[in-house]
Design a protein around this motif. Structure first.
Motif, PDB file in Angstrom:
ATOM      1  N   PRO A   1      -5.903 -31.753 -40.803  1.00 22.86           N
ATOM      2  CA  PRO A   1      -5.417 -30.590 -40.036  1.00 22.86           C
ATOM      3  C   PRO A   1      -6.366 -30.159 -38.926  1.00 22.86           C
ATOM      4  N   GLN A   2      -7.686 -30.295 -39.168  1.00 26.18           N
ATOM      5  CA  GLN A   2      -8.638 -29.878 -38.148  1.00 26.18           C
ATOM      6  C   GLN A   2      -8.465 -30.684 -36.870  1.00 26.18           C
ATOM      7  N   ILE A   3      -8.115 -31.959 -37.037  1.00 26.50           N
ATOM      8  CA  ILE A   3      -7.923 -32.828 -35.869  1.00 26.50           C
ATOM      9  C   ILE A   3      -6.531 -32.634 -35.283  1.00 26.50           C
ATOM     10  N   GLY A   4      -5.521 -32.593 -36.135  1.00 25.38           N
ATOM     11  CA  GLY A   4      -4.149 -32.482 -35.658  1.00 25.38           C
ATOM     12  C   GLY A   4      -3.849 -31.189 -34.932  1.00 25.38           C
ATOM     13  N   MET A   5      -4.538 -30.114 -35.324  1.00 24.31           N
ATOM     14  CA  MET A   5      -4.266 -28.809 -34.726  1.00 24.31           C
ATOM     15  C   MET A   5      -5.234 -28.459 -33.599  1.00 24.31           C
ATOM     16  N   ALA A   6      -6.222 -29.307 -33.386  1.00 26.59           N
ATOM     17  CA  ALA A   6      -7.241 -29.014 -32.364  1.00 26.59           C
ATOM     18  C   ALA A   6      -6.692 -29.121 -30.951  1.00 26.59           C
ATOM     19  N   ALA A   7      -5.658 -29.946 -30.770  1.00 25.76           N
ATOM     20  CA  ALA A   7      -5.125 -30.173 -29.422  1.00 25.76           C
ATOM     21  C   ALA A   7      -4.060 -29.150 -29.024  1.00 25.76           C
ATOM     22  N   TYR A   8      -3.838 -28.145 -29.859  1.00 30.16           N
ATOM     23  CA  TYR A   8      -2.766 -27.185 -29.571  1.00 30.16           C
ATOM     24  C   TYR A   8      -3.119 -26.321 -28.358  1.00 30.16           C
TER      25      TYR A   8
ATOM     26  N   VAL B   1      -4.386 -18.158 -22.547  1.00 32.27           N
ATOM     27  CA  VAL B   1      -4.221 -19.438 -23.227  1.00 32.27           C
ATOM     28  C   VAL B   1      -4.596 -19.304 -24.707  1.00 32.27           C
ATOM     29  N   ILE B   2      -3.720 -19.796 -25.582  1.00 32.91           N
ATOM     30  CA  ILE B   2      -3.969 -19.835 -27.021  1.00 32.91           C
ATOM     31  C   ILE B   2      -4.335 -21.268 -27.395  1.00 32.91           C
ATOM     32  N   SER B   3      -5.516 -21.460 -27.981  1.00 32.60           N
ATOM     33  CA  SER B   3      -5.934 -22.799 -28.408  1.00 32.60           C
ATOM     34  C   SER B   3      -5.966 -22.929 -29.924  1.00 32.60           C
ATOM     35  N   ASN B   4      -5.691 -21.840 -30.624  1.00 29.05           N
ATOM     36  CA  ASN B   4      -5.641 -21.849 -32.085  1.00 29.05           C
ATOM     37  C   ASN B   4      -4.236 -21.460 -32.519  1.00 29.05           C
ATOM     38  N   VAL B   5      -3.484 -22.423 -33.030  1.00 29.48           N
ATOM     39  CA  VAL B   5      -2.083 -22.169 -33.357  1.00 29.48           C
ATOM     40  C   VAL B   5      -1.940 -21.075 -34.417  1.00 29.48           C
TER      41      VAL B   5
ATOM     42  N   GLU C   1       2.707 -17.688 -37.527  1.00 31.45           N
ATOM     43  CA  GLU C   1       2.779 -18.213 -38.891  1.00 31.45           C
ATOM     44  C   GLU C   1       3.744 -19.391 -39.003  1.00 31.45           C
ATOM     45  N   SER C   2       4.912 -19.272 -38.380  1.00 30.42           N
ATOM     46  CA  SER C   2       5.899 -20.355 -38.439  1.00 30.42           C
ATOM     47  C   SER C   2       5.384 -21.614 -37.762  1.00 30.42           C
ATOM     48  N   PHE C   3       4.729 -21.458 -36.617  1.00 30.18           N
ATOM     49  CA  PHE C   3       4.173 -22.603 -35.905  1.00 30.18           C
ATOM     50  C   PHE C   3       3.084 -23.278 -36.732  1.00 30.18           C
ATOM     51  N   THR C   4       2.251 -22.464 -37.397  1.00 31.30           N
ATOM     52  CA  THR C   4       1.154 -23.017 -38.187  1.00 31.30           C
ATOM     53  C   THR C   4       1.677 -23.838 -39.357  1.00 31.30           C
ATOM     54  N   LYS C   5       2.670 -23.321 -40.064  1.00 33.63           N
ATOM     55  CA  LYS C   5       3.256 -24.059 -41.187  1.00 33.63           C
ATOM     56  C   LYS C   5       3.835 -25.390 -40.730  1.00 33.63           C
ATOM     57  N   ASP C   6       4.508 -25.390 -39.581  1.00 29.88           N
ATOM     58  CA  ASP C   6       5.112 -26.623 -39.073  1.00 29.88           C
ATOM     59  C   ASP C   6       4.039 -27.647 -38.698  1.00 29.88           C
ATOM     60  N   LYS C   7       2.977 -27.181 -38.055  1.00 29.76           N
ATOM     61  CA  LYS C   7       1.903 -28.097 -37.663  1.00 29.76           C
ATOM     62  C   LYS C   7       1.193 -28.686 -38.886  1.00 29.76           C
ATOM     63  N   LEU C   8       0.975 -27.875 -39.909  1.00 26.19           N
ATOM     64  CA  LEU C   8       0.333 -28.365 -41.119  1.00 26.19           C
ATOM     65  C   LEU C   8       1.201 -29.416 -41.816  1.00 26.19           C
ATOM     66  N   ALA C   9       2.507 -29.145 -41.888  1.00 22.01           N
ATOM     67  CA  ALA C   9       3.420 -30.105 -42.507  1.00 22.01           C
ATOM     68  C   ALA C   9       3.441 -31.420 -41.732  1.00 22.01           C
ATOM     69  N   LEU C  10       3.388 -31.332 -40.404  1.00 24.75           N
ATOM     70  CA  LEU C  10       3.369 -32.537 -39.573  1.00 24.75           C
ATOM     71  C   LEU C  10       2.099 -33.344 -39.813  1.00 24.75           C
ATOM     72  N   CYS C  11       0.973 -32.668 -39.920  1.00 19.61           N
ATOM     73  CA  CYS C  11      -0.293 -33.360 -40.191  1.00 19.61           C
ATOM     74  C   CYS C  11      -0.253 -34.067 -41.544  1.00 19.61           C
TER      75      CYS C  11
END
Length: 590
Positions: free
Chosen positions: A418-425, A516-520, A401-411
């Motif tokens: 978000p779909q593009i920014g988080m796809a490379a995780y 391997v986790i590909s979905n943050v 949850e913490s990682f997801t919030k940070d990635k969304l804020a960065l996007c």
């Protein structure tokens, strides 16, 4: 009248002097152009004759992997593993080509600066003799503003045509004029700046790096990039770098190469990890995983208490107290593989968006039925003739949850969907399994492990090196006999040399498996790993170790005990079935 005649003579004399100066300047300019043409012709001939640098790099991945494998031993340290990969033949080949290309860029820029300085000097003389003098002698009545503007326009158009022609013929000098080069341009930071600061930090020459040969340029370059990566926190916060970055005073021939170098080394480390699993060396597998974390995070020692505290504080500051990467393990099971529910069963068991609260009575009954089926399957006895066992566990990512919030804020800050920014995780963990045979009815930890077990599993020869040779495995072709012997003594021969079977089991990997986790945003999931059953019946303990490939965090480890019964050989069963069929056919004939 005499005075007028004298003035006229003086004017004529001045005019002759100016004409002579103009003639001399134009003659000099014509000579320069001729020389320039001659140089261009020579350069063209040199290019046609093979003088230009070929940018193509020819690599040999198989020979490169062979060199790395035969350099490593079961006890190679993480730092030495990184040195070995960084200075592999392919990496040195790439570095050699990079140095050649940089030398070419430096020389072309020096040549351009020299020609520009000469051109500027001639242009200054042109302005003095042509523009200034002509304007000074011209009268106001003779000056034509329209003609002046037309001449300037023609001059600009001529420059554009020349620039386009130069670009089309590959003679454009603008590409090098804008490249900031260390040692050519003032206050530009590059490889030598990094080397000086590594020396200040006390990590140059590289610690634990042993070489009997003199360090050549490609090796030095790769080791500087390596140590720069491992000490990136200190270098990235250096005042010089913080000042040079915004002003563009960074040498791209070094800093761009470091990014390519980092990706290449990480890929090679991942390949070596897979090979170490094939060799079954637990010690080497763990060292490679530590080397990967060191190179990704940027640190010299994964066991340093100082580094552990820094990482903990950094993650809490960035993601909060629940943001420190950690896996929570539940429902661990080892035994007969359980049947996975179908999609319809998965929906009825509360998976998906609806959840258990919205399940109907029929769906709840179906879920209970599925759980009962799995429990019955798990209660079945594992035998020595089973094709496989299954290690199953439910893994929850506490930090999801913490990682997801940070990635969304960065996007959002960067304006990226978000779909593009988080796809490379990508987040990688590695699961390592070892096995021990236990003595019956022994509770003492020192005596509970059986020292007579040879480690045979899956009906195969206990010496997996013999199996690799019999199957003509590609890795055997890559290893020297000395290397094979080192790993065989470590994993197989340790029983004879020291410590008995427990030492052998401590150092022998049964399975190495990447997770391997590909979905943050993924909070949890079920992991299933297939294992071969032991050849001998008895009671066995399986030790499961989980290490991160991305984070400096604690190791997760747990143990499961399973009883293995002696099974019936499948070939005998098949013969009995064939015999019964023959009996039936015989009765029918009668």
């Amino acid at each position: 009248m005499a005075s007028v005649a004298i003035l006229g003579g003086i004017g004529l004399l001045i005019g002759l002097i100016i004409f002579a100066l103009k003639f001399a300047q134009k003659s000099k300019g014509g000579s320069t152009t001729s020389t320039s043409k001659k140089s261009t012709t020579n350069a063209t001939n040199k290019t046609k004759a093979g003088g230009a640098i070929n940018r193509k790099v020819i690599l040999n991945p198989e020979a490169d992997a062979k060199h790395i494998l035969n350099t490593l031993t079961p006890h190679t340290t993480p730092l030495q593993i990184i040195y070995t990969v960084a200075t592999s033949p392919d990496n040195l080949t790439v570095s050699t080509k990079s140095l050649e290309l940089r030398a070419d860029v430096v020389q072309r820029k020096l040549d351009h600066l020299k020609a520009q300085a000469k051109s500027d000097a001639n242009a200054t003389l042109d302005e003095l003799l042509n523009d200034d003098d002509d304007d000074a002698w011209a009268s106001d009545e003779d000056e034509d503003e329209a003609a002046v503007q037309a001449a300037k326009a023609a001059k600009e158009e001529k420059k554009k045509r020349e620039a386009a022609l130069a670009k089309a013929t590959g003679k454009d000098a603008q590409d090098v004029t804008k490249v900031m080069l260390e040692g050519v341009d003032d206050d530009v930071l590059g490889m030598q700046w990094v080397k000086r600061n590594l020396n200040t930090l006390g990590v140059w020459p590289p610690p634990q790096y042993n070489s009997t040969n003199t360090m050549d340029e490609p090796t030095e370059r790769n080791l500087i990039m390596t140590m720069g990566r491992l000490n990136s926190r200190s270098l990235n916060s250096h005042p010089d770098l913080l000042t040079a970055g915004p002003t563009g005073k960074l040498d791209p021939t070094y800093f761009q190469s470091t990014m390519e170098f980092r990706q290449r080394v990480l890929q090679q480390l991942d390949n070596v990890l897979r090979m170490a699993c094939t060799l079954r060396s637990f010690t080497l597998v763990c060292s490679i995983l530590d080397a990967i974390v060191m190179f990704k995070v940027g640190l010299m020692d994964v066991d340093s208490e100082k580094e552990l505290v820094w990482f903990q504080n950094f993650m809490e500051e960035k993601y909060g107290k629940e943001g420190t990467p950690k896996l929570i393990l539940d429902d661990m099971y080892l035994g007969v593989p359980t049947v996975e529910p179908t999609k319809e069963q998965g929906r009825s068991s509360g998976e998906g968006k609806t959840g258990a609260a919205t399940m109907t009575e029929a769906e709840k009954k179906e879920e209970e039925k599925n759980k009962l089926v799995q429990l019955i399957a798990q209660s079945r006895q594992v035998t020595t003739t089973d094709e496989k066992m299954s290690l199953e566990m439910q893994i929850t990512r506490r930090h999801a949850e913490s990682f997801t919030k940070d990635k969304l804020a960065l996007c959002q800050r960067q304006g990226i969907p978000p779909q593009i920014g988080m796809a490379a995780y990508r987040e990688s963990w590695f699961i390592i399994v070892r096995a021990y045979k236990l003595n019956d009815d022994v509770d003492d930890d020192d005596d509970r492990v059986c020292n007579d077990w040879n480690g045979a599993m899956g009906g195969a020869n206990p010496n997996h090196f013999t199996v690799l040779k019999e199957n003509n495995h590609p890795i055997i072709e890559m290893l020297n006999q000395d290397t094979i012997q080192k790993f065989e003594d470590e994993v197989i021969g340790s029983k004879k040399s020291s410590g008995g079977g427990k030492d052998m089991c401590d150092r022998k990997v049964i399975v190495g498996w990447p997770f391997v986790i590909s979905n943050v945003a993924q909070k949890s999931g079920k992991v299933k790993i297939q294992l071969p059953p032991p050849n001998e019946p008895g009671r066995y303990e399986f030790c499961v170790t989980i290490k991160s490939q991305d984070f400096l965090c604690g190791v997760e480890e747990f143990k499961l005990v399973v009883d293995v019964a002696k099974g019936v050989k499948k070939k005998e069963v098949k013969k009995e079935e064939e015999g019964s069929e023959e009996d039936k056919d015989g009765k029918k004939d009668k």
